[in-house]
Design a protein around this motif. Structure first.
Motif, PDB file in Angstrom:
ATOM      1  N   GLN A 136     -13.242 -18.639 -33.030  1.00 56.05           N
ATOM      2  CA  GLN A 136     -12.903 -18.012 -31.746  1.00 56.05           C
ATOM      3  C   GLN A 136     -13.232 -16.524 -31.753  1.00 56.05           C
ATOM      4  OE1 GLN A 136     -10.770 -19.894 -33.557  1.00 56.05           O
ATOM      5  NE2 GLN A 136     -10.606 -21.750 -32.318  1.00 56.05           N
ATOM      6  N   ARG A 184      -2.499 -14.541 -29.751  1.00 54.31           N
ATOM      7  CA  ARG A 184      -2.787 -15.116 -28.436  1.00 54.31           C
ATOM      8  C   ARG A 184      -4.034 -15.996 -28.462  1.00 54.31           C
ATOM      9  NH1 ARG A 184      -0.808  -9.613 -25.496  1.00 54.31           N
ATOM     10  NH2 ARG A 184       1.339 -10.310 -25.079  1.00 54.31           N
ATOM     11  N   ARG A 185      -4.992 -15.679 -29.324  1.00 53.11           N
ATOM     12  CA  ARG A 185      -6.123 -16.584 -29.474  1.00 53.11           C
ATOM     13  C   ARG A 185      -5.662 -17.914 -30.060  1.00 53.11           C
ATOM     14  NH1 ARG A 185      -9.450 -12.018 -31.601  1.00 53.11           N
ATOM     15  NH2 ARG A 185     -10.602 -11.177 -29.834  1.00 53.11           N
ATOM     16  N   TRP A 186      -4.733 -17.844 -31.001  1.00 54.65           N
ATOM     17  CA  TRP A 186      -4.165 -19.066 -31.572  1.00 54.65           C
ATOM     18  C   TRP A 186      -3.397 -19.845 -30.504  1.00 54.65           C
ATOM     19  CZ3 TRP A 186      -5.002 -22.458 -34.933  1.00 54.65           C
ATOM     20  CH2 TRP A 186      -5.372 -22.185 -36.247  1.00 54.65           C
ATOM     21  N   GLN A 187      -2.685 -19.157 -29.634  1.00 53.22           N
ATOM     22  CA  GLN A 187      -1.947 -19.845 -28.576  1.00 53.22           C
ATOM     23  C   GLN A 187      -2.880 -20.738 -27.766  1.00 53.22           C
ATOM     24  OE1 GLN A 187       0.254 -17.168 -26.051  1.00 53.22           O
ATOM     25  NE2 GLN A 187       1.080 -16.001 -27.756  1.00 53.22           N
ATOM     26  N   SER A 188      -3.987 -20.174 -27.332  1.00 55.64           N
ATOM     27  CA  SER A 188      -4.946 -20.910 -26.515  1.00 55.64           C
ATOM     28  C   SER A 188      -5.545 -22.080 -27.281  1.00 55.64           C
ATOM     29  CB  SER A 188      -6.048 -19.960 -26.042  1.00 55.64           C
ATOM     30  OG  SER A 188      -7.045 -20.644 -25.334  1.00 55.64           O
ATOM     31  N   ALA A 189      -5.944 -21.833 -28.527  1.00 57.98           N
ATOM     32  CA  ALA A 189      -6.542 -22.895 -29.338  1.00 57.98           C
ATOM     33  C   ALA A 189      -5.552 -24.016 -29.594  1.00 57.98           C
ATOM     34  CB  ALA A 189      -7.048 -22.313 -30.657  1.00 57.98           C
ATOM     35  N   ARG A 191      -2.936 -24.978 -27.752  1.00 56.33           N
ATOM     36  CA  ARG A 191      -2.716 -25.781 -26.547  1.00 56.33           C
ATOM     37  C   ARG A 191      -3.851 -26.792 -26.348  1.00 56.33           C
ATOM     38  NH1 ARG A 191       1.329 -23.874 -23.115  1.00 56.33           N
ATOM     39  NH2 ARG A 191       2.028 -21.719 -23.517  1.00 56.33           N
ATOM     40  N   LYS A 192      -5.090 -26.351 -26.534  1.00 57.31           N
ATOM     41  CA  LYS A 192      -6.227 -27.255 -26.360  1.00 57.31           C
ATOM     42  C   LYS A 192      -6.192 -28.384 -27.383  1.00 57.31           C
ATOM     43  CE  LYS A 192      -9.344 -23.759 -24.427  1.00 57.31           C
ATOM     44  NZ  LYS A 192     -10.581 -22.959 -24.653  1.00 57.31           N
ATOM     45  N   GLU A 195      -3.164 -30.824 -26.607  1.00 59.02           N
ATOM     46  CA  GLU A 195      -3.365 -31.607 -25.382  1.00 59.02           C
ATOM     47  C   GLU A 195      -4.445 -32.665 -25.544  1.00 59.02           C
ATOM     48  OE1 GLU A 195      -4.133 -28.656 -22.468  1.00 59.02           O
ATOM     49  OE2 GLU A 195      -2.067 -27.875 -22.476  1.00 59.02           O
ATOM     50  N   TYR A 205       6.506 -24.638 -26.850  1.00 55.92           N
ATOM     51  CA  TYR A 205       5.723 -23.517 -27.367  1.00 55.92           C
ATOM     52  C   TYR A 205       6.615 -22.291 -27.475  1.00 55.92           C
ATOM     53  CZ  TYR A 205       1.599 -26.363 -26.351  1.00 55.92           C
ATOM     54  OH  TYR A 205       0.655 -27.373 -26.325  1.00 55.92           O
ATOM     55  N   GLU A 208       5.365 -15.590 -27.296  1.00 56.38           N
ATOM     56  CA  GLU A 208       5.742 -14.407 -26.519  1.00 56.38           C
ATOM     57  C   GLU A 208       7.257 -14.138 -26.554  1.00 56.38           C
ATOM     58  OE1 GLU A 208       3.438 -12.436 -25.333  1.00 56.38           O
ATOM     59  OE2 GLU A 208       1.772 -13.802 -25.748  1.00 56.38           O
TER      60      GLU A 208
END
Length: 272
Positions: A136, A184-189, A191-192, A195, A205, A208
């Motif tokens: 990422q 925050r990059r880990w957060q997005s990764a 979730r993907k 899911e 989750y 924050e």
């Protein structure tokens, strides 16, 4: 525990890249070649410290000519503003302007974008080898051809698969990450990844949060849950942390086992 398919390969292969950059050019017989290791964070971060120690040992063992190896700690977890970056770049420029490095090695995700922006100030024309950079982070940069390295792949799917095998009856999943840029990059990764998985959990989750609130929430997690810890470089109040230290603290209070995709968390009560 930590599932870590990419880290070992990273530690082995990138040293060869360094040697190619150091000794591919015409040798200067009497003058040592100079290597600058730029740590993204400070000396308390175990992952980059381990890589740097191994690199220093291997380079000194294999170098056909004298080496001078310097290291500086950018401390970019606690200092994220542009003014600090400028001051740090000017400090390094002054420090090395009479004897600039022949090669710069970056250790940690935040050090690579720093040197991309500031190389002309610190080490003009010096090739750069990066380490400990996720796909990422790598994908977010457009790197010139003289910046190379190894991408470290941390496979969250493998971590989750391990947790599912060890806790087949679990129905709840808690995922922890902080509020820093890497977090925050880990957060997005995460979730993907979650899911897209076939097995579905009731997912909470824990992103924050202030550190105090995170500790409170973790202490209340049901005992039969799966807990995945990513990184906590900073909390929602801007306090900076060493992720491996956070791993030890949270594992001590969590009623459920905690899993993570980092081998440096092992020994801090984490499953991997």
């Amino acid at each position: 525990m930590a599932a870590f398919s990419g880290m070992t390969r990273t530690r082995i292969v990138w040293r060869s890249l360094v040697l190619l950059l150091l000794f591919g050019a015409e040798s200067r017989a009497a003058e040592p070649r100079r290597v600058l290791m730029l740590h993204a964070f400070n000396y308390t971060f175990p992952a980059t410290t381990l890589i740097a120690d191994g690199a220093r040992k291997r380079l000194l063992e294999r170098s056909p000519q004298p080496l001078e190896i310097d290291a500086d700690f950018l401390d970019l977890a606690r200092n994220t503003d542009a003014e600090y970056e400028f001051r740090m770049a000017m400090f390094l420029r002054t420090k090395y302007e009479k004897r600039p490095p022949d090669v710069v090695i970056t250790l940690g995700s935040a050090a690579l974008p720093f040197i991309v922006r500031r190389r002309d100030d610190i080490a003009p024309n010096a090739p750069v080898v990066f380490t400990a950079v996720s796909p990422q982070n790598y994908g977010a940069l457009r790197l010139p051809p003289d910046i190379t390295g190894i991408i470290s792949e941390f496979d969250l799917n493998k971590t989750l698969a391990l947790a599912e095998r060890l806790q087949p009856e679990a129905s709840r999943l808690f995922v922890i990450a902080g509020s820093g840029e890497v977090d925050r990059r880990w957060q997005s990764a995460a979730r993907k990844t979650i899911e897209a998985r076939q097995r579905k959990f009731e997912v909470t989750y824990l992103f924050e949060h202030s550190y105090a609130n995170l500790v409170e929430e973790v202490s209340k997690i049901p005992r039969d849950s799966i807990v995945v810890l990513l990184t906590v470089f900073a909390d929602s109040e801007g306090n900076a942390f060493v992720p491996a230290h956070v791993a030890g603290s949270l594992s001590a209070i969590s009623p459920a086992p905690i899993y993570a995709p980092y081998d440096t968390y092992i020994g801090n009560g984490i499953v991997g």
